[in-house]
Design a protein around this motif. Structure first.
Motif, short mmCIF file in Angstrom:
data_model
loop_
_atom_site.label_atom_id
_atom_site.label_comp_id
_atom_site.label_asym_id
_atom_site.label_seq_id
_atom_site.Cartn_x
_atom_site.Cartn_y
_atom_site.Cartn_z
N ASP A 270 6.73 -10.49 -3.08
CA ASP A 270 7.35 -9.16 -3.06
C ASP A 270 6.55 -8.18 -2.21
O ASP A 270 7.03 -7.09 -1.89
N LEU A 271 5.33 -8.54 -1.85
CA LEU A 271 4.46 -7.67 -1.07
C LEU A 271 4.56 -7.92 0.44
O LEU A 271 4.08 -7.12 1.23
N ALA A 272 5.19 -9.02 0.81
CA ALA A 272 5.28 -9.38 2.23
C ALA A 272 6.04 -8.31 3.00
O ALA A 272 7.10 -7.85 2.58
N GLY A 273 5.46 -7.88 4.11
CA GLY A 273 6.10 -6.87 4.96
C GLY A 273 5.95 -5.45 4.44
O GLY A 273 6.48 -4.51 5.04
N LYS A 274 5.24 -5.28 3.34
CA LYS A 274 5.06 -3.95 2.73
C LYS A 274 3.59 -3.53 2.80
O LYS A 274 2.69 -4.36 2.90
N ARG A 275 3.36 -2.24 2.72
CA ARG A 275 2.01 -1.71 2.48
C ARG A 275 1.87 -1.70 0.97
O ARG A 275 2.76 -1.19 0.28
N SER A 276 0.77 -2.26 0.46
CA SER A 276 0.71 -2.50 -0.98
C SER A 276 -0.65 -2.19 -1.59
O SER A 276 -1.66 -2.20 -0.90
N ILE B 212 -6.66 7.28 -0.95
CA ILE B 212 -5.80 6.11 -1.14
C ILE B 212 -4.52 6.27 -0.32
O ILE B 212 -4.10 5.35 0.40
N ILE B 213 -3.91 7.43 -0.41
CA ILE B 213 -2.68 7.71 0.33
C ILE B 213 -2.93 7.58 1.83
O ILE B 213 -2.15 6.96 2.56
N GLU B 214 -4.05 8.14 2.28
CA GLU B 214 -4.41 8.06 3.70
C GLU B 214 -4.58 6.61 4.15
O GLU B 214 -4.09 6.23 5.22
N LEU B 215 -5.26 5.81 3.34
CA LEU B 215 -5.47 4.39 3.70
C LEU B 215 -4.13 3.65 3.77
O LEU B 215 -3.89 2.89 4.71
N VAL B 216 -3.26 3.88 2.79
CA VAL B 216 -1.95 3.21 2.79
C VAL B 216 -1.13 3.66 3.98
O VAL B 216 -0.54 2.83 4.71
N GLU B 217 -1.08 4.97 4.23
CA GLU B 217 -0.24 5.48 5.33
C GLU B 217 -0.78 5.11 6.71
O GLU B 217 -0.03 5.14 7.69
N SER B 218 -2.05 4.72 6.79
CA SER B 218 -2.61 4.32 8.08
C SER B 218 -2.23 2.89 8.47
O SER B 218 -2.42 2.49 9.63
N ILE B 219 -1.64 2.15 7.56
CA ILE B 219 -1.24 0.77 7.84
C ILE B 219 0.01 0.79 8.70
O ILE B 219 1.02 1.41 8.34
N GLN B 220 -0.05 0.15 9.84
CA GLN B 220 1.11 0.11 10.77
C GLN B 220 2.13 -0.91 10.34
O GLN B 220 1.96 -1.83 9.72
#
Length: 191
Positions: free
Chosen positions: A67-73, A183-191
């Motif tokens: 369920d995490l494939a292709g997602k920022r998790s 945490i939000i910054e790290l997640v949102e930085s994932i392309q």
């Protein structure tokens, strides 16, 4: 003199009982398995792709690493009786409130060695809205490590760990707000 000996024995028994209760409380955070020494073994670390797993809830609902494939998790392991988890759970909830409407984000909050009734009670008392899954026999947790919660893994779209933290996430910030923002910054930085 006999009275003093009885009093001393009583006090020592009470201290022993307190130490036993305290160690049981800490086991919620540590929960060592076969590792008698207490050494923490991380089976996956930053740069690793997480192992495949599936959690089946009491109602038959499943959650899987697929369920995490292709997602920022984020995967967040916890135990509600753990004091370190109690400190970090509000941070996760704050990050969840910002990220939950992002269709490319998944949060897997996983209660290690706990029953649904216990986490439901804690979630209700704390006002948490983030999803929680249950790993009562620690099969999923044991794919990641042998002990110590809370544990957080931030994953990229390929399920690779880009950040991990254990127990105290002080490197994210000094308080709940700063940690949640990071945490939000790290997640949102994932392309």
């Amino acid at each position: 003199m006999h009275y003093k000996n009885q009093l001393f024995d009583f006090i020592m028994k009470q201290i022993g009982l307190l130490l036993l209760l305290f160690s049981a409380y800490l086991s919620g955070c540590i929960g060592s398995n076969e590792n008698i020494s207490g050494e923490t073994l991380n089976y996956v670390v930053k740069g690793d792709v997480i192992p495949d797993f599936t959690i089946t809830e009491e109602n038959g609902e499943t959650f899987s690493s697929h369920d995490l494939a292709g997602k920022r998790s984020i995967i967040f392991f916890l135990h509600t009786e753990c004091s370190d988890c109690a400190r970090e759970l509000p941070t996760m909830e704050a990050a969840w409130k910002v990220l939950k409407n992002d269709p490319d984000f998944v949060l897997a909050t996983i209660a290690r060695a706990q029953k649904k009734v216990d986490t439901d009670k804690h979630w209700a008392e704390s006002g948490f809205t983030m999803p929680v899954y249950h790993d009562p026999d620690k099969k999923v947790f044991n794919l990641f490590a042998n002990n110590r919660v809370p544990r957080m893994y931030i994953l990229d779209r390929d399920k690779e760990i880009i950040w991990m933290g254990i127990e105290n996430f002080s490197e994210l910030g000094s308080d709940e707000v700063a940690k949640a923002e990071r945490i939000i910054e790290l997640v949102e930085s994932i392309q």
